[in-house]
Write an enzyme that holds these catalytic residues in place. Structure first.
Site, PDB file in Angstrom:
ATOM      1  N   ASP A  54      -3.265  23.842 -23.101  1.00  0.00           N
ATOM      2  CA  ASP A  54      -4.529  24.479 -22.743  1.00  0.00           C
ATOM      3  C   ASP A  54      -4.324  25.959 -22.429  1.00  0.00           C
ATOM      4  OD1 ASP A  54      -5.899  22.064 -23.025  1.00  0.00           O
ATOM      5  OD2 ASP A  54      -5.511  21.484 -20.950  1.00  0.00           O
ATOM      6  N   SER A  75     -10.102  15.081 -25.661  1.00  0.00           N
ATOM      7  CA  SER A  75     -10.419  13.789 -26.264  1.00  0.00           C
ATOM      8  C   SER A  75     -11.918  13.616 -26.463  1.00  0.00           C
ATOM      9  CB  SER A  75      -9.890  12.657 -25.376  1.00  0.00           C
ATOM     10  OG  SER A  75     -10.551  12.664 -24.116  1.00  0.00           O
ATOM     11  N   GLY A 120       7.033  21.991 -28.821  1.00  0.00           N
ATOM     12  CA  GLY A 120       7.592  21.707 -27.506  1.00  0.00           C
ATOM     13  C   GLY A 120       8.343  22.899 -26.943  1.00  0.00           C
ATOM     14  N   LYS A 164       0.849  -1.183   0.000  1.00  0.00           N
ATOM     15  CA  LYS A 164       0.000   0.000   0.000  1.00  0.00           C
ATOM     16  C   LYS A 164       0.892   1.243   0.000  1.00  0.00           C
ATOM     17  CE  LYS A 164      -3.858  -2.073   2.554  1.00  0.00           C
ATOM     18  NZ  LYS A 164      -4.684  -2.004   3.784  1.00  0.00           N
TER      19      LYS A 164
END
Length: 317
Positions: free
Chosen positions: A261, A141, A229, A27
Site C-alpha cells: 500500500d 479485496s 519481495g 483466556k
C-alpha cells in the site's frame, strides 16, 4: 483539486493488540487494542497523506463499523467519499502479536454481501467522483457478490474521463483481468501472484521482466509492476524494463505488512507530480522500504522516505 481517487470496496476497521503467548483454551489477556482504518485503497490514501500529498478515499461502508471507519479516517484528516452498502456491516480484522516470539496472528472477517444493483451503483458513483485526467487506484479485496470482472468494468466505465487507472488486485479478479484484458494504465501484483499466472517460477529479475513484457504485449495493462519481495519491484512497459531495489538490508525488516500500500501510494503521488515512470518506481520502492521498517500495520513516513531515497538503486533490465 485533488487528483487521486482511491477505491476500497471491502474496507475494514483494523484492531491490533498483543499478548505474551498464543495458545488454545485459556483466556489470553491482551494489551489495549489500537484501531486503524484499513483496506487496500484506504491504506493507499493514508500513505499519500503521510507523504505530504492529498487524495480522496472512495470507500464502501455499512453499519456501526462503517461509522467507526469514517470517524477514524476523519481523525487522520483523510478526505473520503462514502458509498453506503446494505448487505451488512463493514468488516473488522484483528492482528494479535505474540510477544514471546514476535509472531503476528491475523484474523480477517468477510465483508457484507453486494447485490448486482449495488455493483452498478458503485461504478456510477466512482465515475462521478473520479478526477478528470487524474489517477484512480483500485486496491484491495472484493466483497462477496462483486463479480470477478469488476476491474475490467471499472476500466471501461472510466475510459471517457481520461484517468490513469492503477489496479492492485489478486486472486480470481487478477486472473479474470489477464484472461480478458481491459488495459488499465498500471497493473501491480506480487511475485507469488505473478508465478501463479505465469505457471512457472520467476527466480530472477529478468524472468520477472520477461513475464511482465508478455502481459504488456497482450494488452493486459500499459504498465505492469511485479513486487519481488525483499528484492524490490520490477516495472515493464512498451518503452523499457526497470528494477528498483529496496534501500534497506534484510536485518532492518520488522514487518512486511503495509509495504504494498505504501508503494502504491507513493507511486500514484509521483504520477500526479509529473514524475517519469522510472522516478515513480524509485519513489514507490523507497516508500515500501520505509513501511517494512515499522512494526505491525504501520505505513511509510515522509521523513524516513526522504532519508532512504538516495539508497534505492534503479537499474535498466
Amino acid at each position: 483539486m485533488v487528483q487521486i481517487l482511491t477505491i476500497t470496496l471491502n474496507p475494514t476497521v483494523d484492531l491490533s493488540t498483543a499478548t505474551p503467548a498464543v495458545s488454545a483454551g485459556p483466556k489470553l489477556r491482551c494489551t489495549n487494542p489500537e484501531a486503524d482504518p484499513g483496506g487496500g485503497g484506504i491504506n493507499v490514501s493514508r500513505a499519500i497523506k503521510f507523504l505530504g500529498g492529498e487524495s480522496t478515499a472512495f470507500t464502501a461502508v455499512g453499519g456501526e463499523t462503517g461509522a467507526t471507519l469514517l470517524r477514524l479516517l476523519a481523525e487522520e484528516h483523510v478526505r473520503f467519499t462514502a458509498f453506503s452498502v446494505t448487505g451488512g456491516a463493514t468488516r473488522q480484522s484483528i492482528a494479535v502479536t505474540e510477544q514471546e516470539t514476535g509472531k503476528q496472528y491475523r484474523f480477517v472477517m468477510p465483508g457484507p454481501y453486494w447485490h448486482h444493483e449495488m455493483v452498478d451503483e458503485s461504478l456510477n458513483a466512482i465515475v462521478q467522483a473520479a478526477p478528470l485526467g487524474g489517477v484512480v487506484v483500485l486496491s484491495g479485496s472484493q466483497p462477496p457478490g462483486v463479480p470477478m470482472d469488476y476491474p475490467a468494468r471499472l476500466s471501461r466505465a472510466l475510459a471517457a474521463k481520461g484517468v490513469q487507472l492503477f489496479v492492485d488486485t489478486s486472486g480470481k479478479p487478477l486472473h479474470e483481468l489477464t484472461k480478458n484484458p481491459a488495459n488499465p494504465y498500471v497493473l501491480r501484483m506480487d511475485d507469488v501472484e505473478a508465478e501463479d499466472l505465469a505457471g512457472r517460477k520467476l527466480p530472477t529479475r529478468k524472468d520477472t521482466a520477461d513475464f511482465a513484457s508478455e502481459l504488456v504485449a497482450r494488452g493486459v495493462a500499459e504498465n505492469v509492476i511485479v513486487a519481488r519481495g525483499a528484492d524490490g519491484s520490477t516495472l515493464v512497459n512498451k518503452d523499457g524494463r526497470w528494477h528498483a531495489s529496496r534501500a534497506i538490508s534484510a536485518e532492518e525488516v520488522v514487518s512486511p505488512v503495509g509495504a504494498g500500500d505504501s508503494f502504491v501510494g507513493a507511486f500514484s503521488l509521483a504520477l500526479t507530480r509529473g514524475n517519469t515512470m522510472q522516478e515513480a518506481l524509485h519513489f514507490g520502492t523507497t516508500a515500501a522500504s520505509s513501511a517494512v521498517m515499522s512494526p505491525g500495520t504501520q505505513l511509510c513516513t515522509k521523513a524516513q522516505v526522504d532519508q532512504l531515497l538516495p539508497g534505492c538503486e534503479l537499474v535498466d533490465l
